[in-house]
Design a protein around this motif. Sequence first.
Motif, PDB file in Angstrom:
ATOM      1  N   ASN A  74     -30.285  30.779  -7.241  1.00 38.55           N
ATOM      2  CA  ASN A  74     -29.608  29.705  -6.716  1.00 38.55           C
ATOM      3  C   ASN A  74     -28.423  29.851  -5.638  1.00 38.55           C
ATOM      4  O   ASN A  74     -28.344  29.099  -4.824  1.00 38.55           O
ATOM      5  N   LYS A  78     -28.539  28.146  -1.716  1.00 37.19           N
ATOM      6  CA  LYS A  78     -27.352  27.451  -1.206  1.00 37.19           C
ATOM      7  C   LYS A  78     -26.727  28.000   0.070  1.00 37.19           C
ATOM      8  O   LYS A  78     -26.426  27.291   1.012  1.00 37.19           O
ATOM      9  N   PRO A 365     -28.888  24.471  -6.599  1.00 31.94           N
ATOM     10  CA  PRO A 365     -29.199  23.854  -5.324  1.00 31.94           C
ATOM     11  C   PRO A 365     -29.663  22.155  -5.990  1.00 31.94           C
ATOM     12  O   PRO A 365     -29.687  21.683  -6.854  1.00 31.94           O
TER      13      PRO A 365
END
Length: 801
Positions: A74, A78, A365
Motif C-alpha cells: 500500500n 501511493k 490507495p
Amino acid sequence: MSETTCLEKQPLGQEMLEKMEKYWRAANYLSAGQLYLLDNPLLREPLTMEHVKKKIVGHWGTVPGQNFIWTHCNRVIKRYDLDMIYLSGPGHGGNFQIANTYLEGTYSEVYPNISQDEEGMKKMFKQFSFPCGVPSHCAPETPGSINEGGELGYSIAHAFGAVFDNPDLIAVPVVGDGESETGPLATSWQSNKFLNPINDGAVFPILHLNGYKISNPTVFSRMSHEEIENFFKGCGWEPHFVEVKDEANDGIDAEDHIAMHKLMAETMDLCIEKIKDIQKNARENKDATRPAWPMIILRTPKGWTGPKVVDGNRIEGSFRAHQVPMSMEAPEHLDQLKDWLMSYKPEELFDENGHVLPEITELTPKGDARMGANPHANGGLLLKDLRLPDFREYGIEVEAGKTKAQDMIELGGYIRDIFNLNKENKNFRIFGPDESMSNRLYHVFETENRPWNATMYSDDDNLSQDGRIMDGMLSEHMCEGWLEGYLLTGRHGFFASYEAFIRIVDSMAAQHAKWLKVTNQLSWRQPIASLNFILTSNVWQQDHNGFTHQDPGFLDHIANKKADVVRMYLPPDTNCLLSCFDHCIKSKNYVNAIVASKHPSTQWLTMEQAVKHCTQGIGVWEWASNDQNEEPDLVLAGCGDTPTLEIMAATTILRDAMPDLKIRVINVVDLFKLESDTKHPHGLSDREYDALFTKDKPIIFAFHGYPTLIHELTYGRHNTNISVHGYQEEGTITTPFDMRVQNEIDRFNLVKDAIMHLPQLGNKGSYLIQQMNDKLVEHKQYIAEYGQDLPEIRDWEWHTN
C-alpha cells in the motif's frame, strides 16, 4: 491529498512507521476475528463461548506476514503511483486479503452487506470458512485475487502471465516457503528469461520464509543465508533480505515491529526504484537486455503476533501456528483468545460504531489503485475482443475421403493472421512446452518469434527478445500458469501440447474450471477469455514414440467438471478444426479442449459442410449413409480424426460386401452432444438422440479416447445396444494402423463387431468375419516383414461402389 501533504511521498519517518504499525494491527485483528468470532466483534462486552464459532476452521500461520507485506505494498503504491496487484501463493490464509480489502473499502463496495461498521464486521467474521459463507483461501469471491491457494505452486507463473504485454503493471507474487518446494514454483524462477523490460511489466517476488509447512520445517528456511543468496543470484535475481532473527539467523527482534517496518519500507523503496530504473533504461534506450530483477526474502515467525504458548506447546514460530493457534474446547483458551485479540488494541483502531479510524484508512490507495479494486484482478473489465479473420477463407478444397491435408498446418495460417490483426492491441499469445513446431504450427513463425531473454547464438531459430510464441520453456506447468495469468488479466491465448502430456496440468485445468464455476455466480466478476487447449500429437499419432506418449485421458478428466464450464471438440478434419477453433477463441468463461490431427490425414467435408456440421456438433453424414427414407440396420459412429477414418473404411467394406445392408453413418464433433440435455447444455434430448441413433438398432461407436467415457455420457439413453471401440492401453513403436489393430479400433475389427451385432446375416456374415480375420493376419505378417502398413491401408480412399 496533494503530493506535498501525502505522508507516503515524504522521507520515511517515525510518524509513517507508527501509522503502518497501527494499520498492520488492524489487519491482524480483523484476520484473527474471522477465524474465531461469531459475535461481539469489537470485544465491547465480556467474551463468552457464545461469541465463538463452534468449529474453528482456517489458517493463521501465513496471515500476519502477508498482512505485513500488504501494508508495505500500500505504501509504495501511493509513494510511486504504482499499478500493482498482489498474488497470494501460500495455501489458505484468505482471511488476510479479506481483512485488507475491507480496510481499503473494496470489500464493502463489492459486498454492501459487509458494511464498514460493527454490524458489517460481525457478518464478515461469521462468514469466513463457515457454512454458506466464503472459503478459507483467496478464492474468486475475494476482490483482488487472481491466484487462489487451493493448489500450491503457481503464484510466480500467474504473475508473469499477468505482466506480459502490461508494461505499467507490477505483480507481487508472495511465495510461501512451503509452496516454494513444489516443482512448478521451483522452475518458475526461470521465467525472467522470457520477460521483455520494454514491452512487459515487472514481477516483484517476495519469498515469505516463516519456517514451516503443515508439520515440517521448510527447505529454504533451513538453508544458510549464503545458500539462499547464491540460489537466487544463480537464477538471475537480485535478492534482498528482511529478517526477524531466530536461533540460526541474525536479524531484527520479532517484538521490534517498528524496526521491521523500517527495514521493510527501505527495502521496498530500494527494489521499486531498481525496477523503475530498469524500465526507464530499457524503454528510453530500447535496451531489452535481461537485468537482475530485485526480489525480497522476508523471514518472519510463523503465526507472528499470535499466541506464543498454548497448553505448554510453542505456537508462534512453530508448525503449530499453521492452522488455528488454539482450539476452543478448553475453558482457559477463552481467556487466551481474549488476551490475543486485545493485544492488537482494537480500541485504538475502530471508533464507537466500528468504523476504521481515518488515520488507518488514509494509508490505503484510492480508487483503482487499491489492490482489491485493480482492474487487472478482474480481467474481464479490460478484455477486448480479438480481431479475427474469416476462418472460412483458410479452408481447403475437399474431395471426400480422397483429399489429404495436415490439419494443424492449415490452422497455423489462421492463427498467424490473428497475430497480424492484433499487433496493435498485443492481447494474444500462444503457449506450449517446446512443441509449436512439432505440432505443425509452422505458419505462425512467419509473423512471430519465441521470446528469449537469455544468451542467444547466431544460428538460433525464431528467437527474439519480443516474441509472442511462448514455447521456449519445457514445462507444461509454466506455460499453463503463464496462460492463466494472461487470461485472468484480460487477454487471449491457447495452450497447444502433446495429448499425453497435457495430463501434467490436469489439476491446473481443474482449478481454473473451479474458478470459472464460481465466477459465473459472481455478478461483479466480468467474463474472461476461455482457457483453450489444443491436444495434438494425439494417441493415434504416436506410433513413432510408443506407449509412453499414448494417453487420451484428459478428456475423461475434463468431462467430470461442471457442465456450464467445460466443452470438448473432436474435429475430424481441417475445415472442422478451423470452425471449432474459431468458436473457442471467441468464447468466454469456458475450458475448451480440442483434439486435433497434425499428420497428413483424410479430409471429409467442404467448408460449407464443416460449418453446418460443427455448428450442430453431431450429425448423420448422409453422403456416406445408404439408409435414406428407410430404417437402418446398423449405425456406425465416429468421434475423432482416426476413429472417423476407420468407421468410414469399415463402411466401405460392409457396403461392398453387403450392398443391401442399410447403414447410417454418424459423426460426433461436440462430445457433450452425447450427454442428456438434462445434464449438459449442449446435450441432446432423448428424442433428438433417438432420432439419430434409433431406439434399438446396433451402434458400433469408434471413439478417440477410453471407451468408458462414451458409456458414461450415453448412460440412461433408450438405446443400450452400443459397442464402443477406443483406446485400450495397448501400444508400442509400431505402424500407425497396427496401433489401431492393437486397440481393436481398426476397420477389420469394426466390421467383425458389426456383423456379430447382426445375427440375421447368417452365413454371409460368417464369411465376412473370416475375411476380416484373414486380413488381420495378413496385416501382422506384412508389417513384420516390411515395417510399414499394407498398401491397401496406406492408399485407401472412400468409395461407394
